[in-house]
Design a protein around this motif. Structure first.
Motif, PDB file in Angstrom:
ATOM      1  N   VAL A   1      -3.010  42.715   2.750  1.00 36.57           N
ATOM      2  CA  VAL A   1      -1.978  42.493   1.566  1.00 36.57           C
ATOM      3  C   VAL A   1      -1.615  41.160   1.425  1.00 36.57           C
ATOM      4  O   VAL A   1      -1.466  40.549   2.769  1.00 36.57           O
ATOM      5  CB  VAL A   1      -0.754  43.306   1.756  1.00 36.57           C
ATOM      6  N   THR A   2      -1.628  40.273   0.470  1.00 37.62           N
ATOM      7  CA  THR A   2      -1.175  38.909   0.551  1.00 37.62           C
ATOM      8  C   THR A   2      -0.126  38.980  -0.523  1.00 37.62           C
ATOM      9  O   THR A   2       0.057  39.697  -1.204  1.00 37.62           O
ATOM     10  CB  THR A   2      -2.272  38.058  -0.035  1.00 37.62           C
ATOM     11  N   MET A   3       0.701  37.887  -0.253  1.00 35.76           N
ATOM     12  CA  MET A   3       1.919  37.510  -1.286  1.00 35.76           C
ATOM     13  C   MET A   3       1.854  36.122  -1.902  1.00 35.76           C
ATOM     14  O   MET A   3       1.628  34.916  -0.909  1.00 35.76           O
ATOM     15  CB  MET A   3       3.102  37.776  -0.220  1.00 35.76           C
ATOM     16  N   GLY A   4       2.095  36.076  -3.171  1.00 32.38           N
ATOM     17  CA  GLY A   4       2.432  35.027  -3.649  1.00 32.38           C
ATOM     18  C   GLY A   4       3.660  34.752  -4.448  1.00 32.38           C
ATOM     19  O   GLY A   4       3.883  35.687  -5.249  1.00 32.38           O
ATOM     20  N   ALA A   5       4.555  34.001  -3.849  1.00 37.07           N
ATOM     21  CA  ALA A   5       5.872  33.833  -4.669  1.00 37.07           C
ATOM     22  C   ALA A   5       6.250  32.422  -4.636  1.00 37.07           C
ATOM     23  O   ALA A   5       5.694  31.493  -3.916  1.00 37.07           O
ATOM     24  CB  ALA A   5       6.951  34.784  -3.742  1.00 37.07           C
ATOM     25  N   LEU A   6       7.006  32.160  -5.585  1.00 41.62           N
ATOM     26  CA  LEU A   6       7.479  30.752  -5.742  1.00 41.62           C
ATOM     27  C   LEU A   6       8.733  30.633  -4.949  1.00 41.62           C
ATOM     28  O   LEU A   6       9.038  29.378  -4.530  1.00 41.62           O
ATOM     29  CB  LEU A   6       8.090  30.446  -7.236  1.00 41.62           C
ATOM     30  N   VAL A   7       9.489  31.641  -4.581  1.00 37.60           N
ATOM     31  CA  VAL A   7      10.743  31.395  -3.537  1.00 37.60           C
ATOM     32  C   VAL A   7      10.479  32.363  -2.401  1.00 37.60           C
ATOM     33  O   VAL A   7      10.316  33.542  -2.825  1.00 37.60           O
ATOM     34  CB  VAL A   7      12.007  31.550  -4.121  1.00 37.60           C
ATOM     35  N   ASP A   8      10.458  32.025  -1.163  1.00 39.82           N
ATOM     36  CA  ASP A   8      10.538  33.035  -0.002  1.00 39.82           C
ATOM     37  C   ASP A   8      11.832  32.952   0.776  1.00 39.82           C
ATOM     38  O   ASP A   8      12.521  31.882   0.887  1.00 39.82           O
ATOM     39  CB  ASP A   8       9.562  32.667   0.843  1.00 39.82           C
ATOM     40  N   GLY A   9      12.326  34.272   1.263  1.00 40.30           N
ATOM     41  CA  GLY A   9      13.473  34.035   2.059  1.00 40.30           C
ATOM     42  C   GLY A   9      13.594  35.523   2.511  1.00 40.30           C
ATOM     43  O   GLY A   9      13.132  36.479   2.464  1.00 40.30           O
ATOM     44  N   GLU A  10      15.106  35.625   2.851  1.00 42.63           N
ATOM     45  CA  GLU A  10      15.589  36.992   3.326  1.00 42.63           C
ATOM     46  C   GLU A  10      17.320  37.192   2.662  1.00 42.63           C
ATOM     47  O   GLU A  10      17.688  36.097   2.878  1.00 42.63           O
ATOM     48  CB  GLU A  10      15.190  37.368   4.623  1.00 42.63           C
ATOM     49  N   TYR A  11      17.511  38.322   2.727  1.00 49.57           N
ATOM     50  CA  TYR A  11      18.868  38.580   2.123  1.00 49.57           C
ATOM     51  C   TYR A  11      19.453  39.809   3.073  1.00 49.57           C
ATOM     52  O   TYR A  11      18.967  40.609   3.574  1.00 49.57           O
ATOM     53  CB  TYR A  11      18.872  39.023   0.834  1.00 49.57           C
ATOM     54  N   ARG A  12      20.837  39.744   3.009  1.00 47.54           N
ATOM     55  CA  ARG A  12      21.457  40.942   3.660  1.00 47.54           C
ATOM     56  C   ARG A  12      22.692  41.041   2.732  1.00 47.54           C
ATOM     57  O   ARG A  12      23.215  39.988   2.126  1.00 47.54           O
ATOM     58  CB  ARG A  12      22.220  40.593   5.056  1.00 47.54           C
ATOM     59  N   PHE A  13      22.967  42.242   2.112  1.00 43.92           N
ATOM     60  CA  PHE A  13      23.912  42.678   1.411  1.00 43.92           C
ATOM     61  C   PHE A  13      24.985  43.696   1.973  1.00 43.92           C
ATOM     62  O   PHE A  13      24.612  44.553   2.494  1.00 43.92           O
ATOM     63  CB  PHE A  13      23.437  43.246   0.039  1.00 43.92           C
ATOM     64  N   GLN A  14      26.444  43.327   2.133  1.00 39.58           N
ATOM     65  CA  GLN A  14      27.621  43.964   2.471  1.00 39.58           C
ATOM     66  C   GLN A  14      28.195  44.527   1.324  1.00 39.58           C
ATOM     67  O   GLN A  14      28.855  43.851   0.606  1.00 39.58           O
ATOM     68  CB  GLN A  14      28.252  43.132   3.513  1.00 39.58           C
ATOM     69  N   PRO A  15      27.896  45.737   1.000  1.00 39.50           N
ATOM     70  CA  PRO A  15      28.793  46.473  -0.141  1.00 39.50           C
ATOM     71  C   PRO A  15      30.226  46.219   0.020  1.00 39.50           C
ATOM     72  O   PRO A  15      30.562  46.349   1.284  1.00 39.50           O
ATOM     73  CB  PRO A  15      28.390  47.806  -0.142  1.00 39.50           C
TER      74      PRO A  15
END
Length: 394
Positions: free
Chosen positions: A217-231
């Motif tokens: 599997v390969t990935m092509g994205a314009l922005v890469d990062g990660e997130y966390r969401f606290q409801p």
């Protein structure tokens, strides 16, 4: 965020939404992140945030040239492989994006074998349906239609590569579900490429995609990062966003991608020529798609822009989003597919544009006329690429 901010400030961001707190870290693409996305709050108990794309033509008005550039950039991320290749765009939000990426790839690879098909939340025709789940979605049931044309079906069943296109990747679960469904049909699929505007799975999850999918599997994205969401304490309203009836004809077309395409759609050049001649110099124009019917609006908008018209593109959606952050205005109206769920248009207010053109695949109905009345718009029924009928609204 904005493109002139300190790069360190761009790399880490905490966003307090009405629905909770979003923590974001950007690894790549931070300097153009503001040009590509904003943040919004979903009225959705499953996921209270939205990475709202500014280059998608869905929730934010965008110029056709900007969209086409993004299509070219994402098409360029697809590895050089032997065909045939199947491009699948994810409903609802990324159908136009995926179709544009497919067409950009075709322009760069003339003569190569490829199939485009998009997922949908509607049945068309009487052929086989493949169901999979987009668990975090407001409307989780998605379907992929088997092409009825033997040549197109053969492309799907003999492809070695899948290219899955969505506006963002956050967990990879939907991509995995769809890949597994396709591999049950075609065990010969040897590799998958994910093309997204933003990839917020994080480095470790992205690096682990091949092991997780069980093939390269390969990935092509314009922005890469990660997130966390606290409801937070926000409680989303309980309201149906999907009422699938396998026997219901919702008026969704078979001509624009649900049953497969192996070529680019033709732009409605004659219609664009006529309309451009009607608009006063300097007039502002919005061209709107409706629900899953998005790419024809992009092609009409691009044809108008080539004739010097000041035009932006957008689309209606079934996604409920709060008026906050990147969403400054919201209109609610009935569903033109007759499913009985609310539809919305964001960031466009009555009177904002001199002309509003609504492109739709369903037959004219009361819901479309209500939308036209809200925005003082004209309706254009796309019965095929070559046959587009303007529908009287008054």
């Amino acid at each position: 965020m904005n493109s002139r901010s300190n790069p360190l400030e761009l790399a880490r961001r905490s966003v307090a939404l009405p629905t909770g707190t979003l923590e974001l870290t950007l690894d790549r693409g931070a300097m153009e992140a503001d040009d590509l996305l904003g943040f919004a709050a979903r009225a959705n108990a499953k996921r209270g945030f939205l990475f709202l794309s500014k280059v998608l033509g869905k929730h934010w008005p965008v110029r056709p040239s900007t969209m086409l550039q993004v299509h070219d950039r994402l098409a360029a991320t697809v590895p050089e492989v032997e065909g045939p290749i199947v491009f699948i765009a994810m409903a609802e939000t990324a159908i136009g994006l995926g179709q544009g990426v497919f067409e950009a790839w075709l322009r760069a690879h003339p003569g190569c074998e490829a199939l485009f098909v998009h997922t949908t939340r509607y049945r068309v025709g009487s052929g086989d349906l493949i169901e999979f789940e987009e668990a975090h979605s407001h409307a989780p049931r998605q379907f992929l239609h088997m092409p009825e044309d033997p040549a197109l079906r053969a492309l799907l069943l003999n492809a070695g590569t899948l290219v899955l296109v969505d506006d963002e990747a956050s967990t990879g679960n939907t991509f995995l579900n769809l890949t597994n469904a396709c591999r049950r049909l075609n065990p010969g699929i040897a590799r998958v490429h994910l093309a997204t505007i933003t990839n917020f799975m994080g480095r470790d999850a992205t690096d682990g995609l091949s092991a997780r999918f069980g093939l390269p599997v390969t990935m092509g994205a314009l922005v890469d990062g990660e997130y966390r969401f606290q409801p937070g304490d926000y409680v989303a309203p309980i309201e149906a966003a999907q009422r699938f009836d396998p026997d219901a004809d919702r008026g969704a077309s078979t001509r624009f991608g649900r049953l497969g395409l192996r070529r680019a759609l033709d732009a409605p050049e004659q219609l664009a020529e006529r309309l451009a001649g009607e608009f006063a110099p300097g007039a502002t124009v919005a061209v709107l798609g409706t629900g899953e019917f998005m790419h024809a609006a992009t092609l009409l908008g691009a044809a108008l822009a080539r004739r010097g018209v000041d035009v932006k593109i957008q689309s209606t959606t079934r996604s409920p989003i709060l008026t906050w952050g990147a969403v400054s205005h919201a209109l609610r109206f009935p569903d033109n597919y007759g499913e009985g769920v609310a539809n919305f248009i964001y960031n466009i207010a009555p009177g904002q544009y001199d002309h509003v053109l609504v492109c739709h695949e369903t037959a004219p109905n009361a819901a479309l006329r209500e939308l036209a009345e809200l925005l003082h718009a004209r309706l254009f029924h796309f019965q095929s690429e070559a046959k587009v009928e303007e529908v009287p609204v008054r």
